[in-house]
Design a protein around this motif. Structure first.
Motif, short mmCIF file in Angstrom:
data_model
loop_
_atom_site.label_atom_id
_atom_site.label_comp_id
_atom_site.label_asym_id
_atom_site.label_seq_id
_atom_site.Cartn_x
_atom_site.Cartn_y
_atom_site.Cartn_z
N THR A 8 0.88 -1.15 0.00
CA THR A 8 0.00 0.00 0.00
C THR A 8 0.92 1.19 0.00
OG1 THR A 8 -1.71 -1.15 1.23
CG2 THR A 8 -1.80 1.24 1.25
N GLY A 31 -6.08 -3.53 4.16
CA GLY A 31 -7.38 -4.03 3.73
C GLY A 31 -7.73 -5.37 4.34
N ALA A 232 -10.76 4.24 -7.45
CA ALA A 232 -11.56 3.45 -6.50
C ALA A 232 -12.83 2.93 -7.16
CB ALA A 232 -11.91 4.30 -5.27
N ARG A 235 -11.82 0.22 -9.53
CA ARG A 235 -11.50 -1.00 -8.79
C ARG A 235 -12.78 -1.78 -8.48
NH1 ARG A 235 -9.17 0.63 -3.37
NH2 ARG A 235 -11.37 0.91 -2.94
N ALA A 261 -6.47 -1.18 -8.78
CA ALA A 261 -6.14 -1.41 -7.37
C ALA A 261 -4.83 -0.73 -7.01
CB ALA A 261 -6.06 -2.91 -7.10
N SER A 264 -5.19 3.07 -6.84
CA SER A 264 -5.97 3.50 -5.68
C SER A 264 -5.27 3.21 -4.35
CB SER A 264 -7.35 2.83 -5.69
OG SER A 264 -7.23 1.44 -5.48
N ASP A 266 -4.46 0.15 -3.24
CA ASP A 266 -4.83 -1.17 -2.72
C ASP A 266 -3.85 -2.19 -3.26
OD1 ASP A 266 -5.99 -3.48 -1.81
OD2 ASP A 266 -8.01 -2.97 -2.46
N LEU A 269 -4.84 -6.10 -3.15
CA LEU A 269 -5.68 -6.62 -4.23
C LEU A 269 -4.90 -6.70 -5.54
CD1 LEU A 269 -8.47 -7.60 -5.08
CD2 LEU A 269 -9.13 -5.22 -5.48
#
Length: 334
Positions: A8, A31, A232, A235, A261, A264, A266, A269
């Motif tokens: 991240t 997450g 987002a 995603r 992902a 954003s 993430d 993911l």
């Protein structure tokens, strides 16, 4: 097999006033709640620059240990003046020798080393400060946090049987044959512009999207469309498309989901998408990493690029710059 790194990378304001609050923040950053993991948190100017998760090395596995410390060196090597945390989430009874050896690869001052078990956390060694820790409390504080990395991966499982999904896709591919090719990119852009993060994608729209991105021009339009402002929403959209696409055609939506992902923030993911891609391609994760610089034709270029981005710890804020350097994104649509 889990990916080598889960990243991240986005600047977060640090509001944690102590280790308890930092540990409560980690699942939100990733997450999911990490287990048998090494989490590295890089701080710069009081801000979290990177929160990275790697597999905790199995005792006696030199290969796994080497992969983890190489990842740590790549992450921390980007920051000249930084401090932070190295956190081992593991049920290993005495993880300190491994944690200290991993810490020796990190040039940070100060660097706080922490072991987190099911019911406690301990700072700085087997004789260091030790306090209670609640796994249940860590995951109940934020409903968006999954109980484990595996639980996050299960969110991409198909919502229908493969035969039904194949039929839906075949129907949409036949419909495309009746539409001029030059209209395909605009059709896909209409679907993307209408995407809302809270809206479930219909089976028809998912199948049409999956059909369109099998072709270079619409796929190029989809790659160009995603940016930090809509990542987002993209995603959420591509996640729904992946779940409604037959296994035989999942690579393309997986690559676009991984891209959204990563942009954003993430990273978890994004790496799960790469691992799924490696499984579909019947390759090892490492094969994806080196496919991009080698231009390996066995690996779709966007998949390879995302694996290389993860490996080199590239900041998502660089996406606009990367895209601008790819006129016509010609080599990404292969």
């Amino acid at each position: 097999m889990e990916g080598m790194e889960t990243l991240t990378q986005a600047i977060w304001a640090t509001t944690a006033r102590g280790i308890d609050e930092l540990l409560a923040l980690i699942p939100e950053l990733l997450g999911f709640h990490p287990t048998e993991s090494v989490v590295s948190v890089v701080l710069q100017d009081g801000m979290i620059a990177v929160a990275a998760r790697m597999d905790f090395p199995t005792p006696g596995s030199n290969h796994q240990f080497r992969a983890t410390w190489q990842s740590l060196r790549r992450i921390w090597g980007q920051y000249d003046q930084a401090n932070g945390f190295l956190i081992g989430y593991t049920q290993t009874l005495n993880p300190w020798s491994q944690l200290w050896e991993l810490a020796s690869q990190i040039w940070a001052s100060p660097l706080w080393v922490i072991h987190v078990g099911n019911r406690f956390w301990q700072l700085g060694g087997s004789e260091g400060m030790c306090r209670n820790y609640s796994y249940e409390a860590a995951i109940s504080q934020n409903k968006a946090v999954y109980q484990s990395r595996a639980a996050l991966a299960r969110t991409l499982h198909p919502i229908s049987d493969d035969a039904t999904l194949k039929t839906q896709l075949s129907d949409q591919l036949r419909l495309l044959e009746k539409i001029p090719e030059e209209r395909w990119p605009s059709q896909l852009l209409e679907l993307l512009k209408g995407a809302k993060s809270a809206k479930r994608v219909t089976p028809e729209d998912a199948a049409r999207t999956a059909a369109l991105i099998q072709f270079p021009q619409p796929r190029g339009a989809a790659i160009s469309f995603v940016n930090s402002a809509n990542a987002a929403a993209m995603r959420a959209f591509w996640s729904e498309v992946v779940k409604q696409t037959p296994q035989s055609h999942q690579l393309r939506p997986l690559s676009l989901l991984g891209l959204a992902a990563w942009i954003s923030g993430d990273g978890a993911l994004a790496v799960i998408c790469l691992e799924r891609a490696a499984e579909l391609l019947k390759l090892e994760f490492q094969d994806l990493v080196y496919a991009y610089p080698k231009r390996d034709p066995k690996v779709p270029v966007l998949i390879g690029m995302l694996a290389w981005i993860n490996y080199t710890v590239t900041d998502p804020e660089r996406w606009e710059q990367i895209l601008a350097q790819l006129p016509g994104i010609g080599h990404l649509v292969s």
